[in-house]
Design a protein around this motif. Sequence first.
Motif, mmCIF file in Angstrom:
data_model
loop_
_atom_site.group_PDB
_atom_site.id
_atom_site.type_symbol
_atom_site.label_atom_id
_atom_site.label_comp_id
_atom_site.label_asym_id
_atom_site.label_seq_id
_atom_site.Cartn_x
_atom_site.Cartn_y
_atom_site.Cartn_z
ATOM 1 N N VAL A 70 0.816 -1.221 0.000
ATOM 2 C CA VAL A 70 0.000 0.000 0.000
ATOM 3 C C VAL A 70 0.850 1.272 0.000
ATOM 4 O O VAL A 70 0.324 2.371 0.126
ATOM 5 N N GLN A 71 2.165 1.109 -0.145
ATOM 6 C CA GLN A 71 3.091 2.234 -0.110
ATOM 7 C C GLN A 71 2.871 3.124 1.115
ATOM 8 O O GLN A 71 2.487 4.287 1.010
ATOM 9 N N PRO A 72 3.108 2.554 2.292
ATOM 10 C CA PRO A 72 2.872 3.293 3.532
ATOM 11 C C PRO A 72 3.872 4.431 3.704
ATOM 12 O O PRO A 72 4.940 4.421 3.086
ATOM 13 N N ARG A 73 3.480 5.397 4.548
ATOM 14 C CA ARG A 73 4.384 6.523 4.787
ATOM 15 C C ARG A 73 5.515 6.101 5.711
ATOM 16 O O ARG A 73 6.593 6.679 5.679
ATOM 17 N N VAL A 74 5.236 5.133 6.564
ATOM 18 C CA VAL A 74 6.271 4.639 7.472
ATOM 19 C C VAL A 74 6.023 3.149 7.700
ATOM 20 O O VAL A 74 4.884 2.692 7.724
ATOM 21 N N LEU A 75 7.110 2.397 7.812
ATOM 22 C CA LEU A 75 7.005 0.964 8.064
ATOM 23 C C LEU A 75 7.394 0.709 9.516
ATOM 24 O O LEU A 75 8.439 1.161 9.976
ATOM 25 N N LEU A 76 6.512 0.003 10.237
ATOM 26 C CA LEU A 76 6.757 -0.253 11.649
ATOM 27 C C LEU A 76 6.902 -1.757 11.853
ATOM 28 O O LEU A 76 5.990 -2.519 11.547
ATOM 29 N N LEU A 77 8.067 -2.174 12.339
ATOM 30 C CA LEU A 77 8.337 -3.601 12.487
ATOM 31 C C LEU A 77 8.536 -3.943 13.954
ATOM 32 O O LEU A 77 9.419 -3.388 14.609
ATOM 33 N N ASP A 78 7.680 -4.800 14.473
ATOM 34 C CA ASP A 78 7.726 -5.157 15.887
ATOM 35 C C ASP A 78 8.331 -6.547 16.056
ATOM 36 O O ASP A 78 7.648 -7.533 15.863
ATOM 37 N N GLU A 79 9.594 -6.608 16.393
ATOM 38 C CA GLU A 79 10.319 -7.878 16.570
ATOM 39 C C GLU A 79 10.064 -8.829 15.395
ATOM 40 O O GLU A 79 9.677 -9.989 15.603
ATOM 41 N N PRO A 80 10.282 -8.397 14.168
ATOM 42 C CA PRO A 80 9.874 -9.221 13.022
ATOM 43 C C PRO A 80 10.646 -10.527 12.882
ATOM 44 O O PRO A 80 10.170 -11.444 12.237
ATOM 45 N N LEU A 81 11.822 -10.619 13.489
ATOM 46 C CA LEU A 81 12.656 -11.812 13.278
ATOM 47 C C LEU A 81 12.721 -12.712 14.498
ATOM 48 O O LEU A 81 13.322 -13.780 14.457
ATOM 49 N N THR A 82 12.094 -12.283 15.583
ATOM 50 C CA THR A 82 12.278 -12.981 16.859
ATOM 51 C C THR A 82 11.774 -14.415 16.821
ATOM 52 O O THR A 82 12.305 -15.293 17.487
ATOM 53 N N ALA A 83 10.727 -14.681 16.013
ATOM 54 C CA ALA A 83 10.153 -16.028 16.003
ATOM 55 C C ALA A 83 10.902 -16.979 15.067
ATOM 56 O O ALA A 83 10.544 -18.144 14.962
ATOM 57 N N LEU A 84 11.927 -16.479 14.390
ATOM 58 C CA LEU A 84 12.616 -17.320 13.401
ATOM 59 C C LEU A 84 13.906 -17.910 13.984
ATOM 60 O O LEU A 84 14.456 -17.383 14.939
ATOM 61 N N ASP A 85 14.394 -18.994 13.370
ATOM 62 C CA ASP A 85 15.635 -19.575 13.881
ATOM 63 C C ASP A 85 16.836 -18.759 13.394
ATOM 64 O O ASP A 85 16.751 -17.962 12.461
ATOM 65 N N ALA A 86 17.981 -18.973 14.045
ATOM 66 C CA ALA A 86 19.128 -18.074 13.927
ATOM 67 C C ALA A 86 19.590 -17.840 12.482
ATOM 68 O O ALA A 86 19.790 -16.693 12.076
ATOM 69 N N LEU A 87 19.715 -18.919 11.704
ATOM 70 C CA LEU A 87 20.231 -18.780 10.341
ATOM 71 C C LEU A 87 19.320 -17.937 9.464
ATOM 72 O O LEU A 87 19.745 -17.033 8.750
#
Lengths: 348, 273
Positions: A157-174
């Motif tokens: 939607v071409q937002p004015r700002v992108l807000l990311l809340d812990e986007p990688l926390t649920a993924l494994d390390a690699l």
Amino acid sequence: MNGKAGTAIRLADCAKTFPNGTRALERTSLEMRGGETVVFLGPSGCGKTTLLRVIAGLESPDPGGRVYFDDEDVTNLPIERRNVGMVFQSYALFPNMNVADNIAYGLKVHGVAPDKRARRVDEMLEMMQIGELRERRITELSGGQRQRVALARAIAVQPRVLLLDEPLTALDALLRERLRIEIDVLLHSLGITAAYVTHDQGEAMAIGDRVAVINKGAIVQTGTPREIYYKPASSFVADFIGTMNRVDGTLRDGSLELPGGRIFWGQEGSGAMQVLFRPNDARIVPEAGAPLRGVVEQVFFLGDRTRLHVTGVADRAVVVETTEHGEFQVGQAIGLRIEPGALLRLRD
Amino acid sequence: MRGRENRNLLLMVAPAIIVGAAFFLLPLARLAVVGATGKLGLAAYTAVVTNPQYFEALASTIVLSVTVTVATLVIAGITGVFLERNHFFGREALISMLTLPLAFPGVVVGFMVIMLAGRTGLIGELTTYFGAGRLVFAYSIAGLFTGYIYFSIPRVILTIMAAAEKLDPALEEAAKSLGANPWRVIVDVILPALKPALIASGAVCFATSMGAFGTAFTLATDIKVLPIVIYTEFTLLANIALAAALSMVLGVITWATLAACRVAAGSTAAAAG
């Protein structure tokens, strides 16, 4: 397109007190330049997510606080009219829609015509390199694929700002490492303003143009990753980010005296004080003629570097890291040199 | 090894099979046979369609049950989500009050409707006092509707609350961030997530309404629901074969509806993962 400039975000005196009296955020002011990625870093419960939600419009600041997108005061604008993109730790993809419908959802809500919608979905699928997932159900996707879809949905939607809340926390390390690099490239190629919440200091350093370290509801320091790392403003920041040595010494005649020797420092004043330095700022030198001397107590070979615990240098063991290939033995006597510029004194 | 496990398993379910056969399958088979052995023969089964009186009873039972189910889902759906999300003083007391009707037999529910909207009921007293005439609706379809809603709500509300608890708030926030207004959030996010719970509790609600007897019996309304017709044929007219046939028809319709709902809920459950 929003162009390369990106929307500047400004928070003025934003505090947040919840109805049950919990003070989640102290009075906070913050400026994010257009196109900049600012990471909110802090331990869990420090208020970093609340800060993100105030920008999003999911929480309204206590009276007196204002939120600006460029020059527009959006404080009273509900989230659905702020045009912000959100990415969550739990992905938050709509389970009743397939991948393409998820990505198209925001466009559909905005009343974009079906053919234009489909074209934009294609574009997003290609950008995230997930074209083959187009018709898949959300439940058939792996965590990494889900977060790519979530990113595509937020950006579509071409937002004015992108807000990311812990986007990688649920993924494994690699996968976390790989997707982190992708997100970094994506944010900078889009030129979008982004706020990124994490409790992982490594992630914060790698992805942030600037890092805002948050503790107990207040921003305690804002700066580039380098500034935060080498010039921590408080012992909280120093300890939260990486390993920091903390030793007691005495300043006399411009030199710092430690149990293991003395370093010329060139500082005014005298007396006992606490001094900090990073493990990689202590260089290992031959023992003879070294300004500081100690004995290797423990050796940890970490692959790209070796970490030593050295006693005798200070009142407690110090951590030293070296990228040299030489082997070290427990009990070995070594010399250390620390450049004056690497020594830190904190006020608190 | 495997064979012995199966034997042991069979031994363990044997009591359930025996009880099920003795108290469910055999009486049901007997009922089916009895239904076809009256003076009408097999035609007893078609009487529910050919006889206008019975057909009307069947139709009004279905219409009443469907209306009650839809109304209950709307009322209990909104209330259930609200109660799950808002914590206020007296919430626990309100929830236990809403589930109270489970403790009452249908007769008592009917009695309560009469107390509320009967000839000497509270509503009648009030409307008389305000000079609007005596409003009495306990003995009409509105009275039945009121009573049925009353005992249906608790059956739905607890299921909805349990489903609403599992809703990820991030889903709604994601929809809002993409520009969805509150109405769209309900349609696109909340309702799809509640769909399995709505179907399951709606099916229970429909089945209960189809078979409810006590409330209708107490209210003695001018509209005859099928369970009342069965009771009349059996007890008062000793028309046992027809009563048996009507019972079978009522049972089959309700069972088929439940089965259809289970299939629908199953496919949505699979879709939702």
